[in-house]
Design an enzyme around this catalytic site. Structure first.
Site, PDB file in Angstrom:
ATOM      1  CE  LYS A 192      14.460  -7.826  -1.699  1.00 19.67           C
ATOM      2  NZ  LYS A 192      14.437  -7.611  -3.156  1.00 19.67           N
ATOM      3  CD  GLU A 266       8.612   5.916   3.208  1.00 20.12           C
ATOM      4  OE1 GLU A 266       7.381   5.859   2.974  1.00 20.12           O
ATOM      5  OE2 GLU A 266       9.467   6.106   2.342  1.00 20.12           O
ATOM      6  CB  CYS A 300       5.868   6.376  -0.736  1.00 19.48           C
ATOM      7  SG  CYS A 300       7.354   7.271  -0.333  1.00 19.48           S
ATOM      8  CD  GLU A 398       1.094   3.837  -2.370  1.00 21.38           C
ATOM      9  OE1 GLU A 398       1.265   2.665  -2.010  1.00 21.38           O
ATOM     10  OE2 GLU A 398       1.873   4.754  -2.079  1.00 21.38           O
TER      11      GLU A 398
HETATM   12  P1  NAP Z   1       6.840  -4.369  -2.314  1.00 16.51           P
HETATM   13  O1  NAP Z   1       6.463  -5.746  -2.701  1.00 16.51           O
HETATM   14  O2  NAP Z   1       6.443  -3.884  -0.989  1.00 16.51           O
HETATM   15  O3  NAP Z   1       8.434  -4.298  -2.466  1.00 16.51           O
HETATM   16  C1  NAP Z   1       9.317  -3.544  -1.668  1.00 16.51           C
HETATM   17  C2  NAP Z   1      10.568  -4.345  -1.345  1.00 16.51           C
HETATM   18  O4  NAP Z   1      10.241  -5.449  -0.499  1.00 16.51           O
HETATM   19  C3  NAP Z   1      11.238  -4.964  -2.564  1.00 16.51           C
HETATM   20  O5  NAP Z   1      12.625  -5.008  -2.364  1.00 16.51           O
HETATM   21  C4  NAP Z   1      10.642  -6.350  -2.567  1.00 16.51           C
HETATM   22  O6  NAP Z   1      11.388  -7.252  -3.307  1.00 16.51           O
HETATM   23  C5  NAP Z   1      10.644  -6.679  -1.106  1.00 16.51           C
HETATM   24  N1  NAP Z   1       9.688  -7.710  -0.680  1.00 16.51           N
HETATM   25  C6  NAP Z   1       8.597  -8.179  -1.331  1.00 16.51           C
HETATM   26  N2  NAP Z   1       7.959  -9.090  -0.577  1.00 16.51           N
HETATM   27  C7  NAP Z   1       8.651  -9.197   0.588  1.00 16.51           C
HETATM   28  C8  NAP Z   1       8.480  -9.960   1.785  1.00 16.51           C
HETATM   29  N3  NAP Z   1       7.462 -10.782   1.963  1.00 16.51           N
HETATM   30  N4  NAP Z   1       9.382  -9.805   2.779  1.00 16.51           N
HETATM   31  C9  NAP Z   1      10.405  -8.952   2.650  1.00 16.51           C
HETATM   32  N5  NAP Z   1      10.627  -8.213   1.544  1.00 16.51           N
HETATM   33  C10 NAP Z   1       9.755  -8.321   0.528  1.00 16.51           C
HETATM   34  O7  NAP Z   1       6.338  -3.380  -3.394  1.00 16.51           O
HETATM   35  P2  NAP Z   1       6.081  -3.704  -4.946  1.00 16.51           P
HETATM   36  O8  NAP Z   1       5.424  -5.046  -5.145  1.00 16.51           O
HETATM   37  O9  NAP Z   1       7.329  -3.467  -5.660  1.00 16.51           O
HETATM   38  O10 NAP Z   1       5.005  -2.612  -5.278  1.00 16.51           O
HETATM   39  C11 NAP Z   1       3.651  -2.843  -4.939  1.00 16.51           C
HETATM   40  C12 NAP Z   1       2.996  -1.582  -4.461  1.00 16.51           C
HETATM   41  O11 NAP Z   1       3.694  -1.107  -3.327  1.00 16.51           O
HETATM   42  C13 NAP Z   1       3.029  -0.422  -5.423  1.00 16.51           C
HETATM   43  O12 NAP Z   1       1.999  -0.467  -6.332  1.00 16.51           O
HETATM   44  C14 NAP Z   1       2.910   0.730  -4.480  1.00 16.51           C
HETATM   45  O13 NAP Z   1       1.561   0.962  -4.170  1.00 16.51           O
HETATM   46  C15 NAP Z   1       3.636   0.276  -3.260  1.00 16.51           C
HETATM   47  N6  NAP Z   1       5.008   0.785  -3.162  1.00 16.51           N
HETATM   48  C16 NAP Z   1       5.275   1.718  -2.240  1.00 16.51           C
HETATM   49  C17 NAP Z   1       6.553   2.219  -2.137  1.00 16.51           C
HETATM   50  C18 NAP Z   1       6.906   3.259  -1.149  1.00 16.51           C
HETATM   51  O14 NAP Z   1       7.926   3.915  -1.318  1.00 16.51           O
HETATM   52  N7  NAP Z   1       6.160   3.433  -0.102  1.00 16.51           N
HETATM   53  C19 NAP Z   1       7.559   1.767  -2.966  1.00 16.51           C
HETATM   54  C20 NAP Z   1       7.272   0.765  -3.897  1.00 16.51           C
HETATM   55  C21 NAP Z   1       5.985   0.293  -3.967  1.00 16.51           C
HETATM   56  P3  NAP Z   1      11.112  -7.407  -4.881  1.00 16.51           P
HETATM   57  O15 NAP Z   1      10.796  -6.068  -5.456  1.00 16.51           O
HETATM   58  O16 NAP Z   1      12.384  -7.915  -5.395  1.00 16.51           O
HETATM   59  O17 NAP Z   1       9.945  -8.330  -4.989  1.00 16.51           O
END
Ligand code: NAP
Ligand code: MG
Length: 486
Positions: A192, A266, A300, A398
């Site tokens: 996904k 990760e 990240c 972060e």
């Molecule tokens: P996120 O919500 O953790 O999204 C990562 C992935 O998980 C996306 O595919 C997301 O789908 C999906 N997802 C969201 N809620 C989920 C759940 N309850 N169960 C399973 N999968 C789920 O990250 P984000 O909201 O895009 O970003 C928020 C913060 O996360 C950023 O500000 C940053 O600090 C951090 N982040 C970290 C990384 C990293 O590489 N470590 C990458 C991105 C973001 P959708 O995107 O379609 O909602």
């Protein structure tokens, strides 16, 4: 201290936009069992270009019934895929790698349009690294017994059906990091992508069709967080591999706890980048640029906390201020652009919130101001904060944006203590001209990846992953294979 002279000439570049002639369908289905199909949910989500807010396409939103179809297809495909001769699996991985190379320009343009990152990065980093990951893992297929020896010398077994959830910051690259090792080890996949950046994963699905990958071996289901939740909750998934925020990682861990599902996470980071007084300062300043302003800081393992030895702090800050001024912020499709658009409005608002917090807590912001930012789109000028205290929010949390917190230290012990003063442990950078010091400091820092006199270097053979709240499990190299072997 030597103060660098303020440059008197300013360099103007003629615009050099990459052509946007790539095919984007108005609507994409879900890639299940080797074909694109309409979602049972009947719902779709718009994906836009964050640099101009133009509508790019509608992607399908998979519901629990769609997720189930994908898992059933992956389970069916597992029977023959796990027993396929190793060189047969390698053949497909090589084909995928070559096809990514052949379609590299198109993938880079698509990635930049959907994500907002500079074309220079998608062209020179994301897409070549994605191909390299498939090449690297193709080579492992027939060597798994040496990667993970079994008692009787037989080839180790795959885990089974893997649910993989990836973020929006390196969309195709994260898909490659997840899919390549899973397939090399004989697993099947339901992937996904993030809802704002699904287009390159869907293009990858077309590539999987072109290379005749057997149906069901990889299924790509688009949707929002709810689709990810349905995938995590599905009873017939053997392993979840997740990259994203620490909060969602925690939620996933609580769902898989007490089940037989394997899990690798990760997650986020707040990584230290440490400059000692004996470092080559100009190189170190260049390293700061690649640590925090690459991909608009949405990385990240970004070096988001700069720790500078006090005796050189003024010099480093002045050089950094000048270097930051030369960054070109703007149209991500322009080949001169260094810093592109933030991926979404919500991410921009989150970053702006942190900037307000930093100012309210009394830190000083130094910003590159670029008067020619496009009127539409999600933009954040690169900046750094001085006068930051370790207790400040911008030093602890972060931000995931082009915002750097600068702090100082006096002794190596203090540098180590400050570097480790975080709940995360993903990466670190050390800048020194003394090899023995680099080694001694690296030994004491709690982080999964440590770079010396460089930052943000990746290789398919080098394992990547975190400690503490940055997650567990490794991706890449031999260590990464164990996450996909029973
Ligand atoms: P996120 O919500 O953790 O999204 C990562 C992935 O998980 C996306 O595919 C997301 O789908 C999906 N997802 C969201 N809620 C989920 C759940 N309850 N169960 C399973 N999968 C789920 O990250 P984000 O909201 O895009 O970003 C928020 C913060 O996360 C950023 O500000 C940053 O600090 C951090 N982040 C970290 C990384 C990293 O590489 N470590 C990458 C991105 C973001 P959708 O995107 O379609 O909602
Ligand atoms: Mg998008």
């Amino acid at each position: 201290m030597t103060t660098p002279a303020t440059p008197t000439t300013s360099w103007e570049y003629a615009p050099a936009p990459e052509s946007t002639k790539v095919e984007i369908k108005s609507q994409y289905g879900l890639f299940i069992d080797g074909t694109f199909r309409e979602p049972r949910s009947g719902r779709s989500i718009a994906t836009i270009n964050p640099a101009n807010e133009a509508h790019l396409s509608q992607i399908s939103e998979a519901d629990a019934a769609d997720v189930n179809l994908a898992v059933v297809a992956a389970r069916r495909a597992l029977k023959s895929w796990r027993r396929a001769p190793a060189l047969e699996r390698a053949k497909y991985l090589y084909r995928i790698a070559r096809r990514i190379q052949e379609r590299a320009r198109e993938l880079a343009v698509l990635e930049t349009m959907d994500n907002g990152k500079p074309i220079r990065e998608s062209r020179d980093e994301d897409i070549p690294l994605a191909a390299a990951h498939f090449f690297h893992h193709a080579g492992w297929c027939d060597k798994l017994r040496w990667a993970s020896p079994t008692a009787d010398g037989s080839a180790p077994e795959p885990i089974g059906v893997c649910g993989q959830i990836i973020p929006w910051n390196f969309p195709l690259l994260m898909a490659a990091w997840k899919i390549a090792p899973a397939l090399a080890c004989g697993n099947t996949v339901v992937l996904k992508p993030a809802e704002t950046t699904s287009l390159t994963a869907l293009r990858l699905a077309e590539i999987l069709q072109e290379v005749d990958l057997p149906p069901g071996v990889v299924n790509i289901i688009t949707g929002a967080g709810e689709t990810g939740r349905d995938l995590v909750a599905h009873d017939d998934v053997d392993k979840i591999a997740f990259t994203g925020s620490t909060d969602v990682g925690r939620a996933i861990a609580s769902v898989t706890a007490g089940t037989k599902k394997r899990l690798t996470l990760e997650l986020g980071g707040k990584s230290p980048n440490i400059i000692f007084a004996d470092a080559a300062i100009d190189q170190a300043v260049e390293g700061v640029v690649s640590a925090i302003w690459v991909n608009q800081g949405q990385v990240c393992c970004a070096g988001s906390r700069l720790l500078v030895e006090e005796s050189i702090a003024d010099e480093v800050i002045e050089k950094l201020r000048l270097r930051m001024r030369s960054l070109r912020v703007g149209d991500p499709l322009d080949k001169n652009t260094d810093v592109g658009a933030i991926n979404s409005r919500s991410q921009l608002e989150r970053i702006e919130g942190y900037i307000r917090d930093g100012i309210a807590e009394g830190a000083q912001r130094h910003e590159v101001s670029n008067a020619t930012l496009p009127a539409k789109g999600f933009w954040c000028n690169p900046c750094f904060f001085t006068g930051v205290q370790p207790a400040h929010k911008i030093a602890r949390e972060e931000i995931f944006g082009p915002v750097l917190a600068v702090m100082t230290f006096r002794t190596p012990d203090e540098a180590v203590a400050r570097a480790n003063n975080t709940m995360y442990g993903l990466s670190a950078g050390i800048w020194t001209s003394r090899g023995s010091k680099a080694y001694e400091i690296a030994r004491q820092i709690k982080a999964g990846v440590i770079w010396c006199n460089t930052f943000n270097q990746f290789d398919a053979a080098a394992p990547f992953g975190g400690y503490r709240e940055s997650g567990f499990g490794r991706e890449g190299g031999r260590s990464g294979l164990s996450a996909y072997l029973a």
